[in-house]
Write an enzyme that holds these catalytic residues in place. Sequence first.
Site, PDB file in Angstrom:
ATOM      1  N   SER A   7      -8.499 -15.204 -26.569  1.00  0.00           N
ATOM      2  CA  SER A   7      -8.245 -13.989 -25.795  1.00  0.00           C
ATOM      3  C   SER A   7      -6.824 -13.504 -26.031  1.00  0.00           C
ATOM      4  O   SER A   7      -5.856 -14.226 -25.769  1.00  0.00           O
ATOM      5  CB  SER A   7      -8.455 -14.253 -24.304  1.00  0.00           C
ATOM      6  OG  SER A   7      -8.045 -13.126 -23.549  1.00  0.00           O
ATOM      7  N   HIS A  32     -10.991 -11.893 -28.833  1.00  0.00           N
ATOM      8  CA  HIS A  32     -11.473 -11.341 -27.573  1.00  0.00           C
ATOM      9  C   HIS A  32     -10.420 -10.396 -27.003  1.00  0.00           C
ATOM     10  O   HIS A  32      -9.259 -10.781 -26.797  1.00  0.00           O
ATOM     11  CB  HIS A  32     -11.763 -12.473 -26.584  1.00  0.00           C
ATOM     12  CG  HIS A  32     -12.476 -12.033 -25.349  1.00  0.00           C
ATOM     13  ND1 HIS A  32     -13.824 -11.740 -25.324  1.00  0.00           N
ATOM     14  CD2 HIS A  32     -12.023 -11.829 -24.085  1.00  0.00           C
ATOM     15  CE1 HIS A  32     -14.174 -11.376 -24.105  1.00  0.00           C
ATOM     16  NE2 HIS A  32     -13.095 -11.419 -23.328  1.00  0.00           N
ATOM     17  N   ASP A  34      -9.510  -8.026 -23.943  1.00  0.00           N
ATOM     18  CA  ASP A  34      -9.775  -7.672 -22.549  1.00  0.00           C
ATOM     19  C   ASP A  34      -9.091  -6.357 -22.192  1.00  0.00           C
ATOM     20  O   ASP A  34      -7.857  -6.286 -22.124  1.00  0.00           O
ATOM     21  CB  ASP A  34      -9.257  -8.768 -21.620  1.00  0.00           C
ATOM     22  CG  ASP A  34     -10.122 -10.015 -21.665  1.00  0.00           C
ATOM     23  OD1 ASP A  34     -11.342  -9.885 -21.482  1.00  0.00           O
ATOM     24  OD2 ASP A  34      -9.571 -11.101 -21.886  1.00  0.00           O
ATOM     25  N   MET A  36      -8.448  -3.697 -19.314  1.00  0.00           N
ATOM     26  CA  MET A  36      -8.477  -3.596 -17.850  1.00  0.00           C
ATOM     27  C   MET A  36      -7.864  -2.278 -17.410  1.00  0.00           C
ATOM     28  O   MET A  36      -6.839  -1.860 -17.956  1.00  0.00           O
ATOM     29  CB  MET A  36      -7.693  -4.753 -17.227  1.00  0.00           C
ATOM     30  CG  MET A  36      -8.110  -6.114 -17.697  1.00  0.00           C
ATOM     31  SD  MET A  36      -7.105  -7.398 -16.902  1.00  0.00           S
ATOM     32  CE  MET A  36      -7.552  -8.823 -17.881  1.00  0.00           C
ATOM     33  N   HIS A  65     -14.040  -6.461 -24.506  1.00  0.00           N
ATOM     34  CA  HIS A  65     -14.574  -6.682 -23.157  1.00  0.00           C
ATOM     35  C   HIS A  65     -13.973  -5.628 -22.238  1.00  0.00           C
ATOM     36  O   HIS A  65     -12.790  -5.692 -21.890  1.00  0.00           O
ATOM     37  CB  HIS A  65     -14.201  -8.102 -22.726  1.00  0.00           C
ATOM     38  CG  HIS A  65     -14.600  -8.455 -21.332  1.00  0.00           C
ATOM     39  ND1 HIS A  65     -14.085  -9.553 -20.671  1.00  0.00           N
ATOM     40  CD2 HIS A  65     -15.461  -7.873 -20.452  1.00  0.00           C
ATOM     41  CE1 HIS A  65     -14.614  -9.633 -19.472  1.00  0.00           C
ATOM     42  NE2 HIS A  65     -15.441  -8.619 -19.303  1.00  0.00           N
ATOM     43  N   MET A  67     -13.337  -4.144 -18.911  1.00  0.00           N
ATOM     44  CA  MET A  67     -13.305  -4.335 -17.463  1.00  0.00           C
ATOM     45  C   MET A  67     -12.796  -3.043 -16.843  1.00  0.00           C
ATOM     46  O   MET A  67     -11.697  -2.973 -16.278  1.00  0.00           O
ATOM     47  CB  MET A  67     -12.424  -5.539 -17.116  1.00  0.00           C
ATOM     48  CG  MET A  67     -13.068  -6.852 -17.476  1.00  0.00           C
ATOM     49  SD  MET A  67     -12.043  -8.295 -17.068  1.00  0.00           S
ATOM     50  CE  MET A  67     -11.137  -8.461 -18.593  1.00  0.00           C
ATOM     51  N   MET A 136     -18.788 -14.558 -16.689  1.00  0.00           N
ATOM     52  CA  MET A 136     -17.393 -14.825 -16.325  1.00  0.00           C
ATOM     53  C   MET A 136     -17.333 -16.136 -15.552  1.00  0.00           C
ATOM     54  O   MET A 136     -18.006 -16.305 -14.530  1.00  0.00           O
ATOM     55  CB  MET A 136     -16.838 -13.690 -15.473  1.00  0.00           C
ATOM     56  CG  MET A 136     -16.629 -12.371 -16.211  1.00  0.00           C
ATOM     57  SD  MET A 136     -15.424 -12.478 -17.560  1.00  0.00           S
ATOM     58  CE  MET A 136     -13.954 -13.031 -16.672  1.00  0.00           C
ATOM     59  N   GLY A 143      -5.556 -13.921 -16.413  1.00  0.00           N
ATOM     60  CA  GLY A 143      -5.685 -15.140 -17.191  1.00  0.00           C
ATOM     61  C   GLY A 143      -5.113 -16.326 -16.441  1.00  0.00           C
ATOM     62  O   GLY A 143      -4.507 -16.193 -15.375  1.00  0.00           O
ATOM     63  N   ASP A 174     -16.322 -17.027 -20.371  1.00  0.00           N
ATOM     64  CA  ASP A 174     -14.932 -16.554 -20.407  1.00  0.00           C
ATOM     65  C   ASP A 174     -14.214 -16.928 -19.128  1.00  0.00           C
ATOM     66  O   ASP A 174     -14.567 -16.458 -18.044  1.00  0.00           O
ATOM     67  CB  ASP A 174     -14.932 -15.029 -20.588  1.00  0.00           C
ATOM     68  CG  ASP A 174     -13.533 -14.431 -20.621  1.00  0.00           C
ATOM     69  OD1 ASP A 174     -12.542 -15.181 -20.593  1.00  0.00           O
ATOM     70  OD2 ASP A 174     -13.430 -13.188 -20.677  1.00  0.00           O
ATOM     71  N   GLY A 175     -13.190 -17.805 -19.276  1.00  0.00           N
ATOM     72  CA  GLY A 175     -12.331 -18.096 -18.140  1.00  0.00           C
ATOM     73  C   GLY A 175     -12.104 -19.566 -17.895  1.00  0.00           C
ATOM     74  O   GLY A 175     -13.050 -20.300 -17.599  1.00  0.00           O
ATOM     75  N   SER A 197      -4.954 -19.147 -23.088  1.00  0.00           N
ATOM     76  CA  SER A 197      -3.769 -20.001 -23.146  1.00  0.00           C
ATOM     77  C   SER A 197      -4.022 -21.280 -23.925  1.00  0.00           C
ATOM     78  O   SER A 197      -3.117 -21.781 -24.614  1.00  0.00           O
ATOM     79  CB  SER A 197      -3.309 -20.353 -21.729  1.00  0.00           C
ATOM     80  OG  SER A 197      -2.987 -19.191 -20.996  1.00  0.00           O
TER      81      SER A 197
END
Length: 223
Positions: A7, A32, A34, A36, A65, A67, A136, A143, A174-175, A197
């Site tokens: 990510s 990936h 993200d 937002m 992705h 969001m 999710m 993150g 994811d997560g 991370s």
Amino acid sequence: MIYIAPSLLAADFSTLSTEIKKVEQAGAQYLHLDVMDGAFVPNISFGSDLIASIRKCTSMIFDVHLMIKRPERYIDRFVKAGADIITVHYEACENPMAVVHLIHSYEMRAGIAISPNTPVEHLFPLIEHIDMALIMTVEPGFGGQAMIPTTLEKISALRKYAEERGIDLDIQADGGINANNVGLVTSSGANVIVAGSAIFKAKKPRSVILEMKASANNNPFII
């Protein structure tokens, strides 16, 4: 097949091209991304312009992705920016199926995501029409969260539903996923693994990716 998708949110944005090349050379297949909007989730990340600017840096699959609320308004922008897969949230769409059809109209792969509090059964009528379902495993928007264990039950239920009907479906998780718990995720039925991370902050990202793949392959889903 198992796919690892670092990510970008966890990368050092002051040296993005270097960070992207680092994870690609480490063996990541997907990147990936993200997006937002500060409305659907309580955070703002980046948009189509940044994605377009990094498209030339890598040949990895751009796993976008969204969001964001009413994502249908922006699908064309992310297509032009270089997306390969576009995933939207079930909760953010008035008509999720219509958004899937819109994404497919651009000859793009389409995915639907659900947040931890959304029943997985909402995805069942859609899976014959999508290329990927995203479960999710943390609350979307930030993150560095720990994986919510109960989300594994959703992955398992969705994989069983698809397998029983002979539907070939990528399931993304994811997560909060790392080398220590990825086996729990893959044995539940996920095959596309997002990690932020755990990869971007690692001193040896290649070693982390190899360890994650090994653990994933040693912990397959068994119906």
